[in-house]
Write an enzyme that holds these catalytic residues in place. Structure first.
Site, PDB file in Angstrom:
ATOM      1  N   LYS A   6      29.008 -30.808 -14.288  1.00 39.59           N
ATOM      2  CA  LYS A   6      30.301 -31.482 -14.089  1.00 39.59           C
ATOM      3  C   LYS A   6      30.105 -32.984 -13.879  1.00 39.59           C
ATOM      4  O   LYS A   6      30.836 -33.803 -14.432  1.00 39.59           O
ATOM      5  CB  LYS A   6      31.052 -30.904 -12.872  1.00 39.59           C
ATOM      6  N   ARG A  50      38.370 -26.689  -5.347  1.00 39.41           N
ATOM      7  CA  ARG A  50      37.449 -25.554  -5.196  1.00 39.41           C
ATOM      8  C   ARG A  50      38.064 -24.367  -4.491  1.00 39.41           C
ATOM      9  O   ARG A  50      37.378 -23.379  -4.236  1.00 39.41           O
ATOM     10  CB  ARG A  50      36.220 -25.988  -4.400  1.00 39.41           C
ATOM     11  N   ARG A  64      16.489 -31.305 -10.116  1.00 43.88           N
ATOM     12  CA  ARG A  64      17.374 -32.471 -10.093  1.00 43.88           C
ATOM     13  C   ARG A  64      17.005 -33.440  -8.973  1.00 43.88           C
ATOM     14  O   ARG A  64      16.671 -33.042  -7.861  1.00 43.88           O
ATOM     15  CB  ARG A  64      18.821 -32.023  -9.872  1.00 43.88           C
ATOM     16  N   ARG A 113      18.738 -33.708  -3.213  1.00 42.66           N
ATOM     17  CA  ARG A 113      19.865 -33.369  -2.347  1.00 42.66           C
ATOM     18  C   ARG A 113      19.475 -32.218  -1.430  1.00 42.66           C
ATOM     19  O   ARG A 113      18.833 -31.273  -1.884  1.00 42.66           O
ATOM     20  CB  ARG A 113      21.072 -32.967  -3.211  1.00 42.66           C
ATOM     21  N   ARG A 121      25.803 -21.827  -2.276  1.00 42.99           N
ATOM     22  CA  ARG A 121      26.805 -22.515  -3.119  1.00 42.99           C
ATOM     23  C   ARG A 121      27.291 -21.598  -4.248  1.00 42.99           C
ATOM     24  O   ARG A 121      28.462 -21.605  -4.598  1.00 42.99           O
ATOM     25  CB  ARG A 121      26.206 -23.806  -3.682  1.00 42.99           C
TER      26      ARG A 121
HETATM   27  P1  AP5 Z   1      25.052 -32.121 -12.669  1.00 47.95           P
HETATM   28  O1  AP5 Z   1      25.789 -32.899 -13.687  1.00 47.95           O
HETATM   29  O2  AP5 Z   1      24.589 -32.811 -11.434  1.00 47.95           O
HETATM   30  O3  AP5 Z   1      25.875 -30.776 -12.300  1.00 47.95           O
HETATM   31  P2  AP5 Z   1      27.129 -30.545 -11.371  1.00 47.95           P
HETATM   32  O4  AP5 Z   1      27.927 -29.455 -11.976  1.00 47.95           O
HETATM   33  O5  AP5 Z   1      27.819 -31.850 -11.105  1.00 47.95           O
HETATM   34  O6  AP5 Z   1      26.401 -30.005 -10.091  1.00 47.95           O
HETATM   35  P3  AP5 Z   1      26.633 -30.311  -8.566  1.00 47.95           P
HETATM   36  O7  AP5 Z   1      25.485 -29.611  -7.873  1.00 47.95           O
HETATM   37  O8  AP5 Z   1      26.793 -31.762  -8.284  1.00 47.95           O
HETATM   38  O9  AP5 Z   1      27.966 -29.569  -8.309  1.00 47.95           O
HETATM   39  P4  AP5 Z   1      28.470 -29.068  -6.986  1.00 47.95           P
HETATM   40  O10 AP5 Z   1      29.850 -28.707  -7.349  1.00 47.95           O
HETATM   41  O11 AP5 Z   1      27.692 -27.984  -6.358  1.00 47.95           O
HETATM   42  O12 AP5 Z   1      28.266 -30.323  -5.997  1.00 47.95           O
HETATM   43  P5  AP5 Z   1      29.170 -31.536  -5.566  1.00 47.95           P
HETATM   44  O13 AP5 Z   1      28.357 -32.725  -5.492  1.00 47.95           O
HETATM   45  O14 AP5 Z   1      30.397 -31.599  -6.383  1.00 47.95           O
HETATM   46  O15 AP5 Z   1      23.812 -31.442 -13.407  1.00 47.95           O
HETATM   47  C1  AP5 Z   1      22.850 -30.683 -12.700  1.00 47.95           C
HETATM   48  C2  AP5 Z   1      21.437 -31.002 -13.241  1.00 47.95           C
HETATM   49  O16 AP5 Z   1      21.341 -30.529 -14.572  1.00 47.95           O
HETATM   50  C3  AP5 Z   1      21.097 -32.505 -13.297  1.00 47.95           C
HETATM   51  O17 AP5 Z   1      19.732 -32.677 -13.013  1.00 47.95           O
HETATM   52  C4  AP5 Z   1      21.403 -32.888 -14.733  1.00 47.95           C
HETATM   53  O18 AP5 Z   1      20.612 -33.987 -15.175  1.00 47.95           O
HETATM   54  C5  AP5 Z   1      21.049 -31.610 -15.467  1.00 47.95           C
HETATM   55  N1  AP5 Z   1      21.878 -31.391 -16.651  1.00 47.95           N
HETATM   56  C6  AP5 Z   1      23.204 -31.662 -16.792  1.00 47.95           C
HETATM   57  N2  AP5 Z   1      23.627 -31.296 -18.010  1.00 47.95           N
HETATM   58  C7  AP5 Z   1      22.539 -30.774 -18.648  1.00 47.95           C
HETATM   59  C8  AP5 Z   1      22.345 -30.209 -19.937  1.00 47.95           C
HETATM   60  N3  AP5 Z   1      23.332 -30.105 -20.843  1.00 47.95           N
HETATM   61  N4  AP5 Z   1      21.095 -29.756 -20.240  1.00 47.95           N
HETATM   62  C9  AP5 Z   1      20.096 -29.846 -19.344  1.00 47.95           C
HETATM   63  N5  AP5 Z   1      20.212 -30.381 -18.119  1.00 47.95           N
HETATM   64  C10 AP5 Z   1      21.425 -30.824 -17.773  1.00 47.95           C
HETATM   65  O19 AP5 Z   1      29.601 -31.077  -4.103  1.00 47.95           O
HETATM   66  C11 AP5 Z   1      28.631 -31.027  -3.063  1.00 47.95           C
HETATM   67  C12 AP5 Z   1      29.255 -30.473  -1.790  1.00 47.95           C
HETATM   68  O20 AP5 Z   1      30.345 -31.315  -1.362  1.00 47.95           O
HETATM   69  C13 AP5 Z   1      29.890 -29.066  -1.882  1.00 47.95           C
HETATM   70  O21 AP5 Z   1      28.917 -28.039  -1.764  1.00 47.95           O
HETATM   71  C14 AP5 Z   1      30.850 -29.123  -0.691  1.00 47.95           C
HETATM   72  O22 AP5 Z   1      30.191 -28.980   0.528  1.00 47.95           O
HETATM   73  C15 AP5 Z   1      31.391 -30.550  -0.767  1.00 47.95           C
HETATM   74  N6  AP5 Z   1      32.603 -30.646  -1.610  1.00 47.95           N
HETATM   75  C16 AP5 Z   1      32.757 -31.421  -2.729  1.00 47.95           C
HETATM   76  N7  AP5 Z   1      33.990 -31.253  -3.244  1.00 47.95           N
HETATM   77  C17 AP5 Z   1      34.620 -30.358  -2.444  1.00 47.95           C
HETATM   78  C18 AP5 Z   1      35.913 -29.752  -2.471  1.00 47.95           C
HETATM   79  N8  AP5 Z   1      36.814 -30.026  -3.415  1.00 47.95           N
HETATM   80  N9  AP5 Z   1      36.220 -28.871  -1.487  1.00 47.95           N
HETATM   81  C19 AP5 Z   1      35.357 -28.586  -0.492  1.00 47.95           C
HETATM   82  N10 AP5 Z   1      34.114 -29.110  -0.418  1.00 47.95           N
HETATM   83  C20 AP5 Z   1      33.743 -29.982  -1.391  1.00 47.95           C
END
Ligand code: AP5
Length: 212
Positions: free
Chosen positions: A13, A88, A127, A156, A167
């Protein structure tokens, strides 16, 4: 255009949000990035969010909706936004819809990135992210300089195996029902296959946006 991205942790994402925002000429807003910046800066929001985030649990809905209200009441989103991981839970989907309606706006498209669990775990375990601009990198060592902004790459805390397992559980229990919620009410999510290179995934996403 307000484009909402859904998908499990590690689906890409953040990566796709950045590429799509650039293509569409609108900003990307990621609640995860906002919370991590608050954590880094030691603000009240960061202190409140820390324990939830470290465990891989969700931050309370009212905190997230407060962040989104601020973003949509500011000029930053006047031309639209790509919303990465912003919704979410079903109450968040409902709350965002009500808030946008009051502003005469709404979510235009919902996109779901779809990928197998084992690929997610592999992606998250290799990552690192920039501690400044938050760009995610693949197979780069912690401590390396970020080529985008000169920040430092870090692991992270919620990419540790136990937090990743939590998660994924949280996603299945609390976020997967959001997909159905949008199917029933606003925009049926465009399902995008999230494996292949990042560029291939962006191409699929842009094609899906044009077709619908
Ligand atoms: P990446 O692009 O980083 O993936 P992502 O889907 O963004 O993963 P996240 O782990 O950031 O999502 P998340 O939803 O768990 O965490 P968030 O930060 O939003 O890609 C992942 C890896 O793969 C990278 O190394 C990338 O280079 C690689 N990659 C990407 N595309 C690729 C491809 N096509 N091929 C190969 N490799 C690839 O949230 C973190 C925390 O914040 C949550 O757990 C929660 O505690 C809190 N939070 C955030 N938003 C909310 C909400 N709305 N409600 C409640 N809590 C929230």
């Amino acid at each position: 255009m307000i484009l909402l991205l859904l998908g499990p942790p590690g689906a890409g994402k953040g990566t796709q949000g950045e590429l799509l925002a650039k293509e569409l000429g609108i900003p990307k807003i990621a609640t995860g990035d906002v919370l991590r910046a608050a954590l880094r800066d030691g603000t009240k929001l960061g202190k409140e969010a820390k324990s939830y985030m470290d465990r891989g649990d969700l931050v309370p809905d009212d905190v997230i909706l407060g962040i989104m209200r601020e973003k949509f009441e500011s000029d930053e989103t006047k031309d639209g936004a790509v919303l990465d991981g912003v919704v979410r839970t079903v109450p968040q989907a409902h709350g965002l819809g009500v808030m946008l309606a009051k502003l005469g706006r709404g979510v235009d498209k919902v996109m779901l990135f779809d990928i197998d669990d084992e690929k997610l775990v592999a992606r998250l375990s290799s990552r690192t992210v920039c501690d400044k601009c938050q760009h995610p990198f693949k197979d780069r060592e912690p401590g390396t300089k970020c080529e985008k902004c000169g920040g430092t790459l870090v692991r992270r805390k919620d990419d540790e195996p136990e937090a990743v397992r939590n998660r994924l559980r949280v996603y299945k229990d609390q976020t997967a029902p959001v997909i159905e919620w949008y199917e029933d009410r606003e925009a049926a999510p465009l399902k995008i296959k999230a494996d292949g290179s990042p560029e291939e995934v962006t191409e699929r996403a842009l094609r899906a946006l044009k077709e619908k």
